[in-house]
Scaffold this active site. Structure first.
Site, mmCIF file in Angstrom:
data_model
loop_
_atom_site.group_PDB
_atom_site.id
_atom_site.type_symbol
_atom_site.label_atom_id
_atom_site.label_comp_id
_atom_site.label_asym_id
_atom_site.label_seq_id
_atom_site.Cartn_x
_atom_site.Cartn_y
_atom_site.Cartn_z
ATOM 1 N N GLU A 60 -71.595 -112.674 67.536
ATOM 2 C CA GLU A 60 -70.479 -111.829 67.115
ATOM 3 C C GLU A 60 -69.364 -111.801 68.154
ATOM 4 O O GLU A 60 -68.187 -111.781 67.815
ATOM 5 C CB GLU A 60 -70.973 -110.417 66.811
ATOM 6 C CG GLU A 60 -71.801 -110.314 65.537
ATOM 7 C CD GLU A 60 -71.029 -110.757 64.296
ATOM 8 O OE1 GLU A 60 -69.778 -110.656 64.288
ATOM 9 O OE2 GLU A 60 -71.669 -111.222 63.347
ATOM 10 N N TYR A 143 -66.448 -102.845 64.819
ATOM 11 C CA TYR A 143 -66.886 -104.014 64.052
ATOM 12 C C TYR A 143 -68.190 -104.600 64.618
ATOM 13 O O TYR A 143 -69.142 -104.846 63.886
ATOM 14 C CB TYR A 143 -65.815 -105.110 64.032
ATOM 15 C CG TYR A 143 -66.404 -106.409 63.561
ATOM 16 C CD1 TYR A 143 -66.648 -106.637 62.209
ATOM 17 C CD2 TYR A 143 -66.821 -107.382 64.475
ATOM 18 C CE1 TYR A 143 -67.260 -107.803 61.771
ATOM 19 C CE2 TYR A 143 -67.434 -108.544 64.048
ATOM 20 C CZ TYR A 143 -67.656 -108.742 62.693
ATOM 21 O OH TYR A 143 -68.286 -109.884 62.277
ATOM 22 N N ASP A 161 -64.631 -107.651 58.686
ATOM 23 C CA ASP A 161 -63.874 -108.631 59.443
ATOM 24 C C ASP A 161 -62.743 -109.191 58.581
ATOM 25 O O ASP A 161 -62.523 -108.740 57.447
ATOM 26 C CB ASP A 161 -64.791 -109.738 59.970
ATOM 27 C CG ASP A 161 -65.135 -110.782 58.919
ATOM 28 O OD1 ASP A 161 -65.055 -110.480 57.709
ATOM 29 O OD2 ASP A 161 -65.499 -111.912 59.308
ATOM 30 N N CYS A 223 -61.237 -120.706 43.831
ATOM 31 C CA CYS A 223 -61.587 -119.709 42.806
ATOM 32 C C CYS A 223 -62.540 -120.267 41.752
ATOM 33 O O CYS A 223 -63.355 -119.529 41.191
ATOM 34 C CB CYS A 223 -60.311 -119.186 42.145
ATOM 35 S SG CYS A 223 -59.207 -118.294 43.276
ATOM 36 N N CYS A 226 -66.032 -119.465 42.686
ATOM 37 C CA CYS A 226 -66.285 -118.084 43.116
ATOM 38 C C CYS A 226 -67.194 -117.387 42.108
ATOM 39 O O CYS A 226 -66.940 -117.420 40.899
ATOM 40 C CB CYS A 226 -64.970 -117.330 43.235
ATOM 41 S SG CYS A 226 -65.183 -115.602 43.742
ATOM 42 N N CYS A 232 -62.549 -110.631 39.461
ATOM 43 C CA CYS A 232 -61.598 -110.440 40.555
ATOM 44 C C CYS A 232 -60.269 -109.881 40.045
ATOM 45 O O CYS A 232 -59.624 -110.458 39.158
ATOM 46 C CB CYS A 232 -61.368 -111.774 41.258
ATOM 47 S SG CYS A 232 -60.092 -111.745 42.536
#
Length: 320
Positions: A60, A143, A161, A223, A226, A232
């Site tokens: 991270e 975070y 994030d 897309c 997706c 969406c």
């Protein structure tokens, strides 16, 4: 994975003012996104059980503003050399800066060293499980604390994030991009759309991050592949173009960041202190070079010694 609060419905979220009326219900997205992750997640070393909480924490720190492809070799070398926080804490902070290589933003190396020292001193060398204890470590912000608690310990936290923010802006908000800086409304939305069950919430956090990294990308979103394309809000609105402030990439050539990088490269490759003349040779413009070197000293990344020589830091760095 059924939500248990009214806010988890599209109507409930709209009533709170978090989302426009055309937003999907979060519970409708949980299953498809998590199933997609199960089939498409990359096999990354910090996702493997043997990585442990320390491996997750190291990843991270390294992945902040740095792509996976650049992190992988440094991560592997780092964990081979310092498999536990105490191993890193036992060495001078300058060795962390040296091993950081060209990942960029090298203050992260000092912060990770500081976190390792605190883990060793306060927690017996084990990365703490509780979010407040993680947040109290040097260099660990909201975070990173949420990411470690979620990814290493399977806890229920909103991990927000850049990739997740973009997925949420499109899927729930109907906008191409999120605001430039993270807002309180984004944080509230991220908490609200979390699945109730802890393990599922942790899986959702990782899945949305991966979706943003691989499919819902900034420049060319895929897309057609997706798992939530039909749900969406951005797609259903016709994929409207970004209408906010211009999004500018960060320049590097000719900046103080480039000068700092060149100066640090000389110090990392040296086996002992480096004379001023060796540093002067890496950049022609003396005012900018001096400013960059002064900044490295102020940040604790370089130690000036007598007689005009410099080295990577040997003592404990400045408080983060």
């Amino acid at each position: 994975m059924t939500a248990t609060t009214s806010e988890h419905s599209a109507t409930g979220l709209t009533a709170t003012g978090l989302l426009p009326p055309e937003s999907p219900a979060p519970s409708d997205l949980h299953g498809p996104v998590i199933d997609w992750f199960g089939e498409n997640a990359r096999d990354l070393p910090w996702r493997r059980p043997e990585a442990g909480a320390w491996g997750v924490m190291v990843s991270e720190f390294m992945l902040q503003q740095t792509p996976v492809s650049r992190v992988l070799p440094v991560y592997e070398q780092w964990l081979a050399r310092w498999p536990r926080p105490a191993d890193l804490a036992a060495e001078p902070p300058g060795e962390a800066v040296r091993a950081w290589g060209r990942l960029g933003y090298p203050r992260r190396a000092l912060r990770l060293h500081g976190a390792a020292a605190a883990i060793t001193e306060r927690h017996g060398g084990d990365v703490p499980k509780e979010h407040p204890q993680l947040l109290a470590l040097p260099g660990v912000g909201e975070y990173t604390a949420a990411a470690v608690a979620s990814f290493a310990y399977g806890q229920r936290h909103a991990v927000l994030d850049t990739n997740v923010r973009r997925v949420f802006a499109r899927a729930f908000g109907g906008r191409e991009f999120p605001p430039t800086a993270t807002t309180a409304a984004e944080r509230r939305l991220a908490r609200t759309v979390l699945p109730e069950e802890e393990a599922t919430a942790a899986r959702w956090a990782a899945a949305t991050m991966e979706l943003g990294a691989l499919v819902c990308t900034a420049r060319k979103p895929d897309c057609g592949n997706c798992p939530i394309m039909d749900l969406c809000a951005w797609r259903r609105a016709g994929s409207p173009a970004h209408d906010g402030p211009p999004r500018r990439g960060q320049s590097y050539a000719g900046t103080d960041r480039q000068v700092r990088g060149r100066l640090l490269a000389v110090l990392r490759e040296a086996v002992g202190p480096v004379p001023q003349a060796a540093l002067d040779a890496v950049w022609d413009e003396p005012v900018q070079r001096a400013r960059a070197l002064d900044g490295l000293v102020a940040d604790g990344l370089v130690e000036p010694l007598e007689n005009g020589v410099y080295r990577l830091p040997q003592g404990r760095g400045p408080a983060m």
